[in-house]
Scaffold this motif. Sequence first.
Motif, PDB file in Angstrom:
ATOM      1  N   GLN A  48       0.817  -1.206   0.000  1.00 39.11           N
ATOM      2  CA  GLN A  48       0.000   0.000   0.000  1.00 39.11           C
ATOM      3  C   GLN A  48       0.857   1.265   0.000  1.00 39.11           C
ATOM      4  N   ASP A  49       0.334   2.306  -0.653  1.00 39.75           N
ATOM      5  CA  ASP A  49       1.001   3.612  -0.658  1.00 39.75           C
ATOM      6  C   ASP A  49       0.471   4.428   0.524  1.00 39.75           C
ATOM      7  N   TYR A  50       0.981   4.119   1.696  1.00 40.52           N
ATOM      8  CA  TYR A  50       0.485   4.760   2.913  1.00 40.52           C
ATOM      9  C   TYR A  50       0.897   6.216   3.033  1.00 40.52           C
ATOM     10  N   LEU A  51       2.034   6.589   2.445  1.00 41.28           N
ATOM     11  CA  LEU A  51       2.538   7.949   2.606  1.00 41.28           C
ATOM     12  C   LEU A  51       1.827   8.956   1.701  1.00 41.28           C
ATOM     13  N   SER A  52       1.762   8.676   0.396  1.00 38.55           N
ATOM     14  CA  SER A  52       1.128   9.624  -0.523  1.00 38.55           C
ATOM     15  C   SER A  52      -0.353   9.811  -0.227  1.00 38.55           C
ATOM     16  N   SER A  53      -0.980   8.762   0.320  1.00 40.14           N
ATOM     17  CA  SER A  53      -2.404   8.842   0.651  1.00 40.14           C
ATOM     18  C   SER A  53      -2.655   9.550   1.967  1.00 40.14           C
ATOM     19  N   GLY A  54      -1.589   9.785   2.735  1.00 39.65           N
ATOM     20  CA  GLY A  54      -1.736  10.444   4.019  1.00 39.65           C
ATOM     21  C   GLY A  54      -2.210   9.536   5.138  1.00 39.65           C
ATOM     22  N   GLU A  55      -2.311   8.239   4.858  1.00 37.17           N
ATOM     23  CA  GLU A  55      -2.783   7.316   5.896  1.00 37.17           C
ATOM     24  C   GLU A  55      -1.771   7.190   7.029  1.00 37.17           C
ATOM     25  N   LEU A  56      -0.476   7.229   6.693  1.00 36.95           N
ATOM     26  CA  LEU A  56       0.587   7.231   7.694  1.00 36.95           C
ATOM     27  C   LEU A  56       1.530   8.393   7.396  1.00 36.95           C
ATOM     28  N   LEU A 109       6.324   9.143 -11.880  1.00 33.67           N
ATOM     29  CA  LEU A 109       5.488  10.248 -12.338  1.00 33.67           C
ATOM     30  C   LEU A 109       5.419  11.347 -11.283  1.00 33.67           C
ATOM     31  N   LEU A 110       5.243  10.957 -10.028  1.00 35.43           N
ATOM     32  CA  LEU A 110       5.119  11.910  -8.925  1.00 35.43           C
ATOM     33  C   LEU A 110       6.162  11.579  -7.859  1.00 35.43           C
ATOM     34  N   TYR A 111       6.625  12.602  -7.160  1.00 36.11           N
ATOM     35  CA  TYR A 111       7.569  12.320  -6.085  1.00 36.11           C
ATOM     36  C   TYR A 111       7.606  13.448  -5.056  1.00 36.11           C
ATOM     37  N   PHE A 112       8.050  13.075  -3.866  1.00 40.32           N
ATOM     38  CA  PHE A 112       8.235  13.998  -2.750  1.00 40.32           C
ATOM     39  C   PHE A 112       9.685  13.917  -2.276  1.00 40.32           C
ATOM     40  N   PRO A 113      10.304  15.020  -1.885  1.00 43.80           N
ATOM     41  CA  PRO A 113      11.553  14.909  -1.133  1.00 43.80           C
ATOM     42  C   PRO A 113      11.288  14.117   0.147  1.00 43.80           C
ATOM     43  N   ALA A 114      12.259  13.301   0.527  1.00 45.67           N
ATOM     44  CA  ALA A 114      12.063  12.428   1.693  1.00 45.67           C
ATOM     45  C   ALA A 114      13.268  12.531   2.620  1.00 45.67           C
ATOM     46  N   ARG A 115      13.082  12.071   3.844  1.00 45.19           N
ATOM     47  CA  ARG A 115      14.199  12.030   4.790  1.00 45.19           C
ATOM     48  C   ARG A 115      14.058  10.813   5.688  1.00 45.19           C
ATOM     49  N   ILE A 116      15.172  10.394   6.238  1.00 44.67           N
ATOM     50  CA  ILE A 116      15.209   9.260   7.149  1.00 44.67           C
ATOM     51  C   ILE A 116      15.086   9.776   8.583  1.00 44.67           C
ATOM     52  N   TYR A 117      14.245   9.131   9.348  1.00 47.00           N
ATOM     53  CA  TYR A 117      14.026   9.476  10.753  1.00 47.00           C
ATOM     54  C   TYR A 117      14.367   8.248  11.578  1.00 47.00           C
ATOM     55  N   ARG A 118      15.200   8.443  12.606  1.00 47.12           N
ATOM     56  CA  ARG A 118      15.672   7.298  13.386  1.00 47.12           C
ATOM     57  C   ARG A 118      15.202   7.360  14.836  1.00 47.12           C
ATOM     58  N   GLU A 119      14.636   6.274  15.287  1.00 47.89           N
ATOM     59  CA  GLU A 119      14.387   6.044  16.705  1.00 47.89           C
ATOM     60  C   GLU A 119      15.033   4.696  17.018  1.00 47.89           C
ATOM     61  N   ASP A 120      14.258   3.733  17.506  1.00 47.97           N
ATOM     62  CA  ASP A 120      14.798   2.378  17.664  1.00 47.97           C
ATOM     63  C   ASP A 120      15.033   1.743  16.296  1.00 47.97           C
ATOM     64  N   ASN A 121      14.151   2.084  15.340  1.00 43.90           N
ATOM     65  CA  ASN A 121      14.291   1.637  13.955  1.00 43.90           C
ATOM     66  C   ASN A 121      14.401   2.862  13.055  1.00 43.90           C
ATOM     67  N   SER A 122      14.584   2.621  11.766  1.00 45.32           N
ATOM     68  CA  SER A 122      14.639   3.713  10.794  1.00 45.32           C
ATOM     69  C   SER A 122      13.310   3.822  10.062  1.00 45.32           C
ATOM     70  N   PHE A 123      12.881   5.052   9.826  1.00 45.81           N
ATOM     71  CA  PHE A 123      11.634   5.335   9.139  1.00 45.81           C
ATOM     72  C   PHE A 123      11.898   6.342   8.025  1.00 45.81           C
ATOM     73  N   VAL A 124      11.014   6.360   7.044  1.00 44.73           N
ATOM     74  CA  VAL A 124      11.079   7.393   6.018  1.00 44.73           C
ATOM     75  C   VAL A 124       9.856   8.294   6.145  1.00 44.73           C
ATOM     76  N   GLU A 125      10.099   9.596   6.020  1.00 46.37           N
ATOM     77  CA  GLU A 125       9.044  10.601   6.020  1.00 46.37           C
ATOM     78  C   GLU A 125       9.143  11.394   4.727  1.00 46.37           C
ATOM     79  N   ILE A 126       8.039  11.988   4.300  1.00 45.40           N
ATOM     80  CA  ILE A 126       8.042  12.799   3.090  1.00 45.40           C
ATOM     81  C   ILE A 126       7.707  14.244   3.420  1.00 45.40           C
TER      82      ILE A 126
END
Length: 235
Positions: A48-56, A109-126
Amino acid sequence: MGKTANMQGRQRLLIEYFRRCYQADSHDLSLSNIARLAENRCSFIAEQDYLSSGELYRIPLLDASAKKLIELADAYRKERQLIYTSFFICGQLSSQNGVINQRKLFAPLLYFPARIYREDNSFVEINTTDLRINFSVLRLVLKPDIDSEVMDSFPQLQFPLDSSQLADVGRWLHEHSLLCGLEELGRWPSLQSGTLIRDKTNSSQPELISAAAIILADRSRGSRGVLHDVRAAGL
């Protein structure tokens, strides 16, 4: 004093406008064929595309390919940019200039600048305020009788993406582009697998595919200097 302030305000608005145009036109990144990139610089998203849809607002990066991509993103911040992409254009594009030439497309076709966010694990945010359209690849798939000025009429998209906005995109692509597979817009936010997407690069006609990936893209040499100057000036 008020006149000077107004003039400075207008200048800043103009600079911001041109900065956004420069970035949105994709000249700052090389994104027409990401198959040229090493595989460890592209990690496809499953299901699922959770980020572009704003679900997560962020998603975890757990598999081995994503972890390698994180290392590379840290090491090459100036030369490369981490982006999160939605929808891919894949396949062979034929052009005729006395002889028939084939060009392989494998591009978001579409894209967002992204960054890595670290806590106990690594996550990506847009960066949800900076949804960009890959106009460079869109120009390549316009119908032969369509003037490139039609790009100005491409739907204005905003985060989060939704079915209404994608329906507008589908109508525009159907009228102006050579792309097939536009029913993939209806599949979203469900995603195709990375393996299927790579296979589609050999299709005889460019197709649109519902897919998402994190990519460490190359900046063009010219854009590195221009964007650095803009940021250094505080604009």
